[in-house]
Design a protein around this motif. Sequence first.
Motif: not given
Length: 164
Positions: A108-111, A126-132, A145-149
Amino acid sequence: MENFSAFVSQPSALLQNINLENEMGTSNKPPKLLRMEDYPSWADKFETYIQALNYETWTAVEEEYIIPKNENGSNYRLSQIAEALLNKDRGNPDMRKSKMALLKKEFDIFTQVKGETFAQLVERYCHLVNEMKRLGNDKPDYEYIDKLADALPEEWGTFILIQQ
């Protein structure tokens, strides 16, 4: 310099080369086991890598592998060992719940972090997404996609707008 600019202008080629290096290994790096379900094919690649690197070392291993025993004293089957490792890696239900809550908050706070390169940002993401995903929290693609953008620097805004 000509080759470098052609390589940089094609980031997908760079990504393919990195993925191939991870999968097959290089002269100074063994192949990586990225997912437990890839173990059978990885084991063959790893064995080939070790044999090619130093065959004498490979043949010097004289002791036979001893299959671990379960609490009843009988041998584990290979599928049980893989499952046991996976469960140990995931932890108990309370730990998984706690870790998932932490990962959700981190997502949620990723930036982008000040001074972080684009490559570092993508690697961390990518590490965060893989862990999730590993812990079973799979979001729809558009959320990822929205979070990365949203994490990209402001100067990327026009480029992102054009891509939508």
